[in-house]
Design a protein around this motif. Sequence first.
Motif, PDB file in Angstrom:
ATOM      1  N   UNK A  25      29.414  31.549  48.869  1.00 51.40           N
ATOM      2  CA  UNK A  25      30.231  30.734  49.764  1.00 51.40           C
ATOM      3  C   UNK A  25      31.740  30.927  49.552  1.00 51.40           C
ATOM      4  N   UNK A  26      32.506  30.562  50.588  1.00 51.37           N
ATOM      5  CA  UNK A  26      33.933  30.372  50.401  1.00 51.37           C
ATOM      6  C   UNK A  26      34.115  29.042  49.684  1.00 51.37           C
ATOM      7  N   UNK A  27      35.309  28.811  49.185  1.00 47.93           N
ATOM      8  CA  UNK A  27      35.569  27.535  48.508  1.00 47.93           C
ATOM      9  C   UNK A  27      36.776  26.871  49.165  1.00 47.93           C
ATOM     10  N   UNK A  28      36.629  25.569  49.460  1.00 47.17           N
ATOM     11  CA  UNK A  28      37.726  24.792  50.041  1.00 47.17           C
ATOM     12  C   UNK A  28      38.126  23.720  49.033  1.00 47.17           C
ATOM     13  N   UNK A  29      39.420  23.416  48.983  1.00 48.24           N
ATOM     14  CA  UNK A  29      39.914  22.453  47.993  1.00 48.24           C
ATOM     15  C   UNK A  29      40.279  21.138  48.679  1.00 48.24           C
ATOM     16  N   UNK A  30      39.356  20.198  48.548  1.00 47.37           N
ATOM     17  CA  UNK A  30      39.464  18.917  49.262  1.00 47.37           C
ATOM     18  C   UNK A  30      40.773  18.174  48.958  1.00 47.37           C
TER      19      UNK A  30
END
Length: 560
Positions: free
Chosen positions: A229-234
């Motif tokens: 997966x890609x990673x998103x930083x909440x």
Amino acid sequence: MNTSTITDNILSARYLRKGEKTFEDICHRVASALASDEKDRELFYEAMTSLRFLPNSPTLMNAGTEIGQLSACFTLPVPDSIPGIFDAMKQGAVIHKTGGGTGYNFSHIRAEGSPVRSTDGVASGPVSFMKAFNAATDVIKQGGRRRGANMGILNVWHPDILSFITSKKEEGSISNFNISVMVNDEFMTLVRDRKFDEIWIKHPVTGVKVTVGEIWNGIVDGIWKNGEPGVLFYDEINRHNPTPGLGDIDITNPCGEQPLLPFESCVLGSINLAACINEGKFDEELLDDTVRMAVRFLNNVIDANVYPIPEIEEATKKTRKIGLGVMGVHDALLMLKIPYDSPGGRKWCGEIMHRITETAVEESQLLAEKLGTFPEWEKSTWKERKVRNAAMTTVAPTGTISLLAGCSSGIEPVFSFAYTRMNTVGKTFFIVSPVFKEALHSTLSEKGHSGDELKKREEEVIAHVHDTGSIQDLEWLPADFRSLFKTALDISYRDHIEMQAVFQKYVHASISKTINMPNSAERKDCEEALLAAWTLGLKGITIYRTGSRDSVVLSLGNSE
Ligand code: CDP
């Protein structure tokens, strides 16, 4: 065969409408549909025909037509009920049909194995529903022109996170989705401190426990094996949420450059920095004028747009976000003879992006003086400045429009200075970057080569680049030439990340970019890259290790 042949092909396949024959016809239709006055109509037309500014594909396809849907980016909420889930699927289908891409966060859907009261059954969980969304996408071609793109997100604190992370393990499964894990600072802090044995989540019904290490290793393994997966930083996304009063943001569009509230949409447009260079000098005034024009252009799209459903119109018009970005960044650096992966390259890019955002804000202020602020301005972080748009800048992949403009895509380094490209009908074209060709010619001439010998040397280098993608091993070429003409794979992943961080510092929304790694990269490189991305304040990261996938689904330069 040259680039313009490809361009013609893309044009006829994608943008030409009935009765249109040339690119100028398209620009005429788009400018006429979007300008508020004659002066702007001319400015819009000139900026597009000179390939200095292009709006996202749906605007080029649909402005001034019956479809009238002009945005590339949409985010839809997915509630935890069967009617709600299928409503979202239907809304997604309508959006794909008009050329837009959709992002979903599936975290509201209850975990697999949870009870379903009305049927006395058990829930099948977010991943199984994602497969249904994927199948629906398969049957709808975007406006008959391209396949729909989706982003599927799951929060790291959802009990099904492990099955989500491995949902695309089989190559080709859920192929219409990019998937991303939304992580938070708490999780990343545990990772940084190597607290891998800590229990992170417990399934509410089955009681199954998942540790920090299992999730982290799953993410790293997935990336290493096939780039997802890609990673998103909440937390980083929400630290910069321009309208916290309207809720937190946990969704992005398919390529990640637009974190948006549920039902928001965003139109994108990109300035070709290479087209702002005149006789080897970057024309800052031309850039400023282009930015101002582009803000008015994109702001007008919000009013001219035909929205697929009323909820989207309402959410979009509350904040009036626009997504002005850049393309041709590497080309511009090459023309100015500044290496991409150098402190000078980063400095130049930071200054330019800073200038673009500041100018965009000023223009949005002028629009606010005339037309009022965006309606939810009081719930926003724009305390000091009255603006027409809650967010203005972004960096899109520019997968198709950069081909149209004949420049490098987004902020990506050039992939290869000579390559073969296959068009949609299977024809192949041999392409050599004009900037490279010219620089090679003058470098070899300066080295004393001339006539047939010069030609032979040039052909030799170009064939080598075509076959291997790099000139770094041609040690007889001057060192400064080699360090300037580095490609995406010659540039270290740390330099890729640093460049993304420089842009992110000045960009309101987020950035679509691939962090390339060589095939020999190890899992620990992926770990280091993810931690660096978090530390440097990126809002998201996509990593791709060369050769780890047979085919790339939807990434830069490959958006057919
Ligand atoms: O260059 P173009 O305007 O065609 O699009 P892009 O900059 O490559 O992509 C911008 C956005 O358009 C993506 O992030 C998606 O939201 C959407 N898109 C899509 O819906 N379907 C595609 N096949 C490609 C892009």
